[in-house]
Scaffold this motif. Structure first.
Motif, mmCIF file in Angstrom:
data_model
loop_
_atom_site.group_PDB
_atom_site.id
_atom_site.type_symbol
_atom_site.label_atom_id
_atom_site.label_comp_id
_atom_site.label_asym_id
_atom_site.label_seq_id
_atom_site.Cartn_x
_atom_site.Cartn_y
_atom_site.Cartn_z
ATOM 1 N N SER B 8 -5.332 -4.090 5.944
ATOM 2 C CA SER B 8 -5.698 -5.389 6.516
ATOM 3 C C SER B 8 -5.198 -6.532 5.628
ATOM 4 N N GLY B 9 -4.371 -7.396 6.222
ATOM 5 C CA GLY B 9 -3.885 -8.607 5.536
ATOM 6 C C GLY B 9 -3.150 -8.329 4.237
ATOM 7 N N LEU B 10 -2.394 -7.235 4.213
ATOM 8 C CA LEU B 10 -1.741 -6.824 2.957
ATOM 9 C C LEU B 10 -0.448 -7.599 2.702
ATOM 10 N N THR B 46 7.319 -0.017 -0.864
ATOM 11 C CA THR B 46 6.270 -0.844 -1.478
ATOM 12 C C THR B 46 4.937 -0.576 -0.789
ATOM 13 N N LEU B 47 4.964 -0.494 0.522
ATOM 14 C CA LEU B 47 3.739 -0.252 1.290
ATOM 15 C C LEU B 47 3.113 1.087 0.895
ATOM 16 N N ILE B 48 3.947 2.115 0.854
ATOM 17 C CA ILE B 48 3.453 3.447 0.470
ATOM 18 C C ILE B 48 2.922 3.424 -0.968
ATOM 19 N N SER B 49 3.675 2.771 -1.853
ATOM 20 C CA SER B 49 3.290 2.750 -3.273
ATOM 21 C C SER B 49 1.949 2.054 -3.472
ATOM 22 N N GLY B 53 -1.486 3.706 -5.033
ATOM 23 C CA GLY B 53 -1.996 3.197 -6.311
ATOM 24 C C GLY B 53 -0.924 2.946 -7.352
ATOM 25 N N ILE B 54 0.345 3.043 -6.977
ATOM 26 C CA ILE B 54 1.422 2.861 -7.951
ATOM 27 C C ILE B 54 1.779 1.387 -8.102
ATOM 28 N N VAL B 55 1.612 0.632 -7.043
ATOM 29 C CA VAL B 55 1.911 -0.807 -7.063
ATOM 30 C C VAL B 55 0.626 -1.562 -6.724
ATOM 31 N N THR B 56 0.412 -2.672 -7.416
ATOM 32 C CA THR B 56 -0.799 -3.465 -7.191
ATOM 33 C C THR B 56 -0.552 -4.480 -6.071
ATOM 34 N N PRO B 57 -1.437 -4.540 -5.069
ATOM 35 C CA PRO B 57 -1.219 -5.525 -3.994
ATOM 36 C C PRO B 57 -1.519 -6.949 -4.464
ATOM 37 N N SER B 58 -0.879 -7.924 -3.818
ATOM 38 C CA SER B 58 -1.173 -9.320 -4.150
ATOM 39 C C SER B 58 -2.368 -9.809 -3.339
ATOM 40 N N GLN B 59 -2.467 -9.325 -2.106
ATOM 41 C CA GLN B 59 -3.550 -9.728 -1.212
ATOM 42 C C GLN B 59 -3.851 -8.604 -0.240
ATOM 43 N N ILE B 69 -9.359 1.530 -1.682
ATOM 44 C CA ILE B 69 -8.452 2.249 -2.602
ATOM 45 C C ILE B 69 -8.570 1.774 -4.047
ATOM 46 N N VAL B 70 -9.160 0.593 -4.253
ATOM 47 C CA VAL B 70 -9.320 0.113 -5.633
ATOM 48 C C VAL B 70 -10.677 0.562 -6.186
ATOM 49 N N ARG B 71 -11.729 0.275 -5.418
ATOM 50 C CA ARG B 71 -13.083 0.611 -5.907
ATOM 51 C C ARG B 71 -13.297 2.126 -5.969
ATOM 52 N N ASP B 72 -12.861 2.834 -4.942
ATOM 53 C CA ASP B 72 -13.115 4.288 -4.865
ATOM 54 C C ASP B 72 -11.802 5.058 -5.024
#
Lengths: 253, 308
Positions: B8-10, B46-49, B53-59, B69-72
């Protein structure tokens, strides 16, 4: 805690070490033996004793520390740099492992290798000179703490480095000179007062001094100061590691 | 169908300022094969990464099996297996050692039987003790898949899984993917081989310049955007399309020897009967005719070209 992951990383790293024993163990042991021949036999004839300890035996703790420091950095840095170089780091980053577990696996393996090496060098030294260990508990404590701290330091270098050349820069240009100037082959009391003061800024002095104290009960600086110095360095490295994983520096885009 | 991944809104902007993903919203259904198509640099990897958890999303937020995916991350990453695009392998290791390592890394207890099954499924059993550096490119690709399957994931990401793989091996991999789907594994694949998506995918998403421009059921997409063509091979070549046929939307190909008529096969009247009457009235004779349908590749190229 994902103990299976820590175990997997640890055993994987140890297995890699097992395949390169010639380079990992024989080479440092040979170098140390040569130090004994050159420094112990040649120079030792001119310097009979330092602080009541025969010169050949006096240099043993320093030589062990020299190997443990360099091997810890080398093992720690290569362990994490190689997956970065080959691209296999993706798997560690995408696995359900915390930063602490990653550090435990890689640094634990690097430190284990260095501790084993340190003990092998101690055994090798015993073939050349009579070595006694007055405080075995503290000797092991210093060995473990130094190996862990410098393996962690190497781990940080392995993340920071963006090429094999950079991987060697700090060990070669900073750590090795500081080790040679850190009282490995002499007592600080043999230096002029000015250089004694300068030496106090060399962190390696505290490690060698504390380690030598655990062998012979003689030290250039207080044992508490030595312990505080190495513990402080370990905590500093932990803080930097925490920052790296928090920001993803050089690991995540 | 229940969703297993919800995006959502990535958005993702790299430190260089390059915006790789722009406001992506996407749901992946449990048990489906989802093909993510797009030209090089579109943002697929980039989307897959980010999901892995390999790439950090900006939003934006991503949930996997209902967990953030960040908290759990422990729960979500444990469900996912990733086969990367690059042949990144532990070249000095053996398939057995590296697959066993992957299983442990994902928190699973040692289980030689599972490792053996995975290696056998991928025809790697005979090579299990060989150094990976001695294996062919196709075999190395299999090792990467084996590593991704070592912890028995519920979701499998395949980033260009058959790049540089020969036809036979590609078909074997397709069979493997279908087998995994039958076991309930959700599969998300990116591919340059559109026929791969056409052959296997249930749904298709097209990414272009960081935007998700289409997400559609594959069959529906082909029906909706696909065209059908009738080609008439003329007995005598024409210099131009006759006046009487000008309104039929015909094109003249092959030095005037072929007339091509595009029509909508879903329409009530395709216009074929009327066209044939007009041709007869104009005295144009043909020796042969054939029909063809747009491939997913045609549709993909059309979509990407028309993207802003």
């Amino acid at each position: 805690m994902n103990l299976a992951a820590v175990r997997a990383i640890y055993l994987f790293e140890m297995a890699r070490w097992g395949r390169t024993l010639m380079q990992s163990v024989l080479s440092p042991v040979l170098s140390t033996s040569l130090y004994f021949v050159v420094f112990g036999a040649a120079i030792g004839r001119r310097i009979s004793e330092i602080d009541g300890v025969p010169y050949g035996a006096f240099i043993v703790p320093g030589l062990i520390m020299l190997s443990v420091l360099t091997e810890s950095i080398s093992n720690g840095s290569f362990g994490i740099y190689f997956p970065r170089f080959t691209g296999t780091i993706y798997e560690v980053l995408s696995a359900p492992v915390s930063p602490l577990e990653i550090v435990l696996g890689y640094v634990g393996a690097a430190a284990t290798k260095s501790i084993i090496l340190g003990l092998i060098i101690l055994a090798t030294a015993a073939l050349f000179v009579e070595v006694r260990v007055l405080h075995p508990f503290w000797m092991l404590s210093f060995l473990v703490l130094t190996a862990a701290s410098f393996s962690l330091f190497g781990f940080l270098i392995g993340i920071w480095a963006d090429g094999f050349e950079r991987l060697q820069v700090i060990p070669m240009l900073v750590v090795t000179p500081l080790t040679f100037l850190g009282g490995t082959f002499y007592s600080l009391s043999m230096l002029p007062p000015f250089w004694q003061t300068v030496s106090m800024f060399n962190p390696i002095v505290y490690l060698v001094s504390g380690f030598r104290w655990s062998f012979y009960g003689v030290a250039d600086v207080g044992i508490a100061t030595s312990l505080a110095a190495i513990a402080g360095f370990f905590v500093l490295c932990l803080v930097v590691a925490w920052w790296i994983f928090r920001t993803g520096y050089r690991l995540k885009a | 169908m229940t969703r297993i991944i919800s995006i959502s809104g990535l958005s993702k902007t790299y430190a260089s300022g390059f915006q790789a993903l722009k406001d992506i919203n996407l749901d992946i259904h449990r048990g489906e094969i989802f093909a993510l198509l797009g030209p090089n640099g579109a943002g697929k990897t980039t989307l897959i990464s980010i999901i892995c958890g390999i790439v950090t999303p900006s939003q934006g937020t991503i949930t996997v099996d209902g967990h953030d995916i960040v908290r759990d991350y422990r729960h979500t990453r444990g469900l996912i297996g990733l086969v990367p695009q690059e042949l990144s392998t532990d070249m000095f290791e053996t398939p057995w050692a590296t697959v066993s390592f992957s299983r442990g890394l994902f928190g699973k207890a040692r289980d030689p039987a599972v490792v053996e099954r995975v290696l056998k499924d991928l025809s790697l059993w005979d090579k299990r003790d060989q150094r990976i550096m001695t294996l062919s490119g196709g075999m190395k690709r299999r090792v990467l898949i084996a590593k991704a399957l070592a912890h028995e994931p519920k979701i499998l990401f395949l980033d260009e899984p058959t790049a540089g793989v020969d036809v036979e091996l590609r078909k074997e991999m397709w069979a493997l993917v279908r087998g995994l789907r039958e076991q309930g594994v959700t599969i998300i694949l990116t591919t340059h081989y559109i026929e791969e998506a056409e052959e296997m995918a249930d749904r298709v998403g097209v990414v272009s310049k960081g935007e998700l421009i289409v997400v559609e059921d594959k069959a529906r997409l082909m029906k909706k955007l696909g065209k059908k063509e009738l080609t008439l091979h003329l007995a005598s070549p024409l210099a131009a399309i006759p006046e009487a046929l000008a309104t039929r939307g015909l094109t003249l190909n092959g030095d005037g020897s072929r007339l091509v008529f595009t029509y909508d096969r879903q329409a009530e009247r395709t216009g074929i009967t009327a066209l044939l009457s007009d041709l007869s009235a104009a005295g144009i004779r043909f020796t042969d005719l054939d029909t063809s349908e747009s491939t997913l590749e045609d549709i993909f190229v059309g979509l990407v070209r028309s993207a802003p």
